[in-house]
Design a protein around this motif. Sequence first.
Motif, PDB file in Angstrom:
ATOM      1  N   MET A  26       0.852  -1.180   0.000  1.00  0.00           N
ATOM      2  CA  MET A  26       0.000   0.000   0.000  1.00  0.00           C
ATOM      3  C   MET A  26       0.890   1.231   0.000  1.00  0.00           C
ATOM      4  O   MET A  26       1.793   1.341   0.825  1.00  0.00           O
ATOM      5  CB  MET A  26      -0.925   0.004   1.214  1.00  0.00           C
ATOM      6  N   GLU A  27       0.633   2.132  -0.954  1.00  0.00           N
ATOM      7  CA  GLU A  27       1.394   3.372  -1.070  1.00  0.00           C
ATOM      8  C   GLU A  27       0.491   4.553  -0.754  1.00  0.00           C
ATOM      9  O   GLU A  27      -0.630   4.625  -1.242  1.00  0.00           O
ATOM     10  CB  GLU A  27       1.915   3.554  -2.495  1.00  0.00           C
ATOM     11  N   LYS A  28       1.002   5.478   0.052  1.00  0.00           N
ATOM     12  CA  LYS A  28       0.268   6.707   0.319  1.00  0.00           C
ATOM     13  C   LYS A  28       0.591   7.677  -0.807  1.00  0.00           C
ATOM     14  O   LYS A  28       1.726   8.087  -0.991  1.00  0.00           O
ATOM     15  CB  LYS A  28       0.647   7.299   1.676  1.00  0.00           C
ATOM     16  N   MET A  29      -0.432   8.026  -1.565  1.00  0.00           N
ATOM     17  CA  MET A  29      -0.255   8.864  -2.750  1.00  0.00           C
ATOM     18  C   MET A  29      -0.477  10.341  -2.401  1.00  0.00           C
ATOM     19  O   MET A  29      -0.885  10.678  -1.290  1.00  0.00           O
ATOM     20  CB  MET A  29      -1.230   8.440  -3.848  1.00  0.00           C
ATOM     21  N   SER A  30      -0.235  11.205  -3.367  1.00  0.00           N
ATOM     22  CA  SER A  30      -0.352  12.647  -3.160  1.00  0.00           C
ATOM     23  C   SER A  30      -1.773  13.085  -2.821  1.00  0.00           C
ATOM     24  O   SER A  30      -1.969  14.158  -2.261  1.00  0.00           O
ATOM     25  CB  SER A  30       0.155  13.407  -4.387  1.00  0.00           C
ATOM     26  N   ASP A  31      -2.779  12.245  -3.124  1.00  0.00           N
ATOM     27  CA  ASP A  31      -4.164  12.573  -2.769  1.00  0.00           C
ATOM     28  C   ASP A  31      -4.469  12.265  -1.305  1.00  0.00           C
ATOM     29  O   ASP A  31      -5.578  12.481  -0.830  1.00  0.00           O
ATOM     30  CB  ASP A  31      -5.156  11.856  -3.688  1.00  0.00           C
ATOM     31  N   GLY A  32      -3.476  11.734  -0.570  1.00  0.00           N
ATOM     32  CA  GLY A  32      -3.633  11.423   0.846  1.00  0.00           C
ATOM     33  C   GLY A  32      -4.187  10.040   1.129  1.00  0.00           C
ATOM     34  O   GLY A  32      -4.235   9.611   2.272  1.00  0.00           O
ATOM     35  N   ALA A  33      -4.604   9.320   0.091  1.00  0.00           N
ATOM     36  CA  ALA A  33      -5.155   7.971   0.265  1.00  0.00           C
ATOM     37  C   ALA A  33      -4.060   6.922   0.120  1.00  0.00           C
ATOM     38  O   ALA A  33      -3.064   7.130  -0.571  1.00  0.00           O
ATOM     39  CB  ALA A  33      -6.250   7.716  -0.768  1.00  0.00           C
ATOM     40  N   TRP A  34      -4.272   5.796   0.784  1.00  0.00           N
ATOM     41  CA  TRP A  34      -3.420   4.629   0.604  1.00  0.00           C
ATOM     42  C   TRP A  34      -3.961   3.859  -0.587  1.00  0.00           C
ATOM     43  O   TRP A  34      -5.158   3.577  -0.654  1.00  0.00           O
ATOM     44  CB  TRP A  34      -3.443   3.743   1.842  1.00  0.00           C
ATOM     45  N   HIS A  35      -3.095   3.514  -1.540  1.00  0.00           N
ATOM     46  CA  HIS A  35      -3.510   2.769  -2.725  1.00  0.00           C
ATOM     47  C   HIS A  35      -2.877   1.380  -2.688  1.00  0.00           C
ATOM     48  O   HIS A  35      -1.661   1.257  -2.513  1.00  0.00           O
ATOM     49  CB  HIS A  35      -3.063   3.487  -4.001  1.00  0.00           C
ATOM     50  N   CYS A  36      -3.717   0.341  -2.829  1.00  0.00           N
ATOM     51  CA  CYS A  36      -3.213  -1.027  -2.953  1.00  0.00           C
ATOM     52  C   CYS A  36      -2.621  -1.137  -4.347  1.00  0.00           C
ATOM     53  O   CYS A  36      -3.334  -1.009  -5.341  1.00  0.00           O
ATOM     54  CB  CYS A  36      -4.347  -2.027  -2.784  1.00  0.00           C
ATOM     55  N   THR A  37      -1.299  -1.350  -4.430  1.00  0.00           N
ATOM     56  CA  THR A  37      -0.623  -1.320  -5.721  1.00  0.00           C
ATOM     57  C   THR A  37      -0.082  -2.673  -6.179  1.00  0.00           C
ATOM     58  O   THR A  37       0.197  -2.849  -7.356  1.00  0.00           O
ATOM     59  CB  THR A  37       0.557  -0.334  -5.695  1.00  0.00           C
ATOM     60  N   TRP A  38       0.088  -3.601  -5.254  1.00  0.00           N
ATOM     61  CA  TRP A  38       0.733  -4.862  -5.605  1.00  0.00           C
ATOM     62  C   TRP A  38       0.380  -5.889  -4.552  1.00  0.00           C
ATOM     63  O   TRP A  38       0.133  -5.550  -3.384  1.00  0.00           O
ATOM     64  CB  TRP A  38       2.241  -4.632  -5.656  1.00  0.00           C
ATOM     65  N   ALA A  39       0.355  -7.163  -4.926  1.00  0.00           N
ATOM     66  CA  ALA A  39       0.149  -8.265  -3.986  1.00  0.00           C
ATOM     67  C   ALA A  39       1.094  -9.393  -4.364  1.00  0.00           C
ATOM     68  O   ALA A  39       1.361  -9.618  -5.544  1.00  0.00           O
ATOM     69  CB  ALA A  39      -1.296  -8.742  -4.025  1.00  0.00           C
ATOM     70  N   PHE A  40       1.603 -10.081  -3.362  1.00  0.00           N
ATOM     71  CA  PHE A  40       2.585 -11.132  -3.624  1.00  0.00           C
ATOM     72  C   PHE A  40       2.502 -12.224  -2.568  1.00  0.00           C
ATOM     73  O   PHE A  40       2.148 -11.974  -1.411  1.00  0.00           O
ATOM     74  CB  PHE A  40       4.005 -10.541  -3.654  1.00  0.00           C
ATOM     75  N   LYS A  41       2.809 -13.452  -2.994  1.00  0.00           N
ATOM     76  CA  LYS A  41       2.819 -14.592  -2.081  1.00  0.00           C
ATOM     77  C   LYS A  41       3.956 -14.415  -1.081  1.00  0.00           C
ATOM     78  O   LYS A  41       5.023 -13.897  -1.418  1.00  0.00           O
ATOM     79  CB  LYS A  41       3.032 -15.896  -2.848  1.00  0.00           C
ATOM     80  N   ILE A  42       3.702 -14.847   0.132  1.00  0.00           N
ATOM     81  CA  ILE A  42       4.726 -14.791   1.174  1.00  0.00           C
ATOM     82  C   ILE A  42       4.442 -15.894   2.183  1.00  0.00           C
ATOM     83  O   ILE A  42       3.294 -16.289   2.376  1.00  0.00           O
ATOM     84  CB  ILE A  42       4.755 -13.401   1.855  1.00  0.00           C
TER      85      ILE A  42
END
Length: 120
Positions: A26-42
């Motif tokens: 999750m990245e906090k973008m310039s709009d102030g929201a957290w964006h789910c950008t990627w998912a990976f097995k762990i």
Amino acid sequence: MREFEREANVVVAKCNHSKRPYGIRMEKMSDGAWHCTWAFKINEQSAKNEGYDTSVSGRVEMDAEYPGCPYCGTMGWFSCGNCGNLTCYSGETNVVTCAWCGNKGECQESDTFDLKGGGY
């Protein structure tokens, strides 16, 4: 001019079908929201070693590039009202079962969260 620096966290979720863990970046973008950008097995040990027991608070949105759960492809997730962890969610029914603690409940839509992931 200095470019906006993004804050990023990984929150650990579990697949509702396989019960296996995965990371959601999750990245906090310039709009102030957290964006789910990627998912990976762990695996659980890697999640502990990498310190992925993190939290995210605020508005959360799915990025257009978000690939969904790496095990079943489900695009959504829910935060358990009992343990607070994330489980992938297809939206097919409003009654959900947490892959972490087994709690069952009705899923309610929200765009603002206090998320934690893992608990390792």
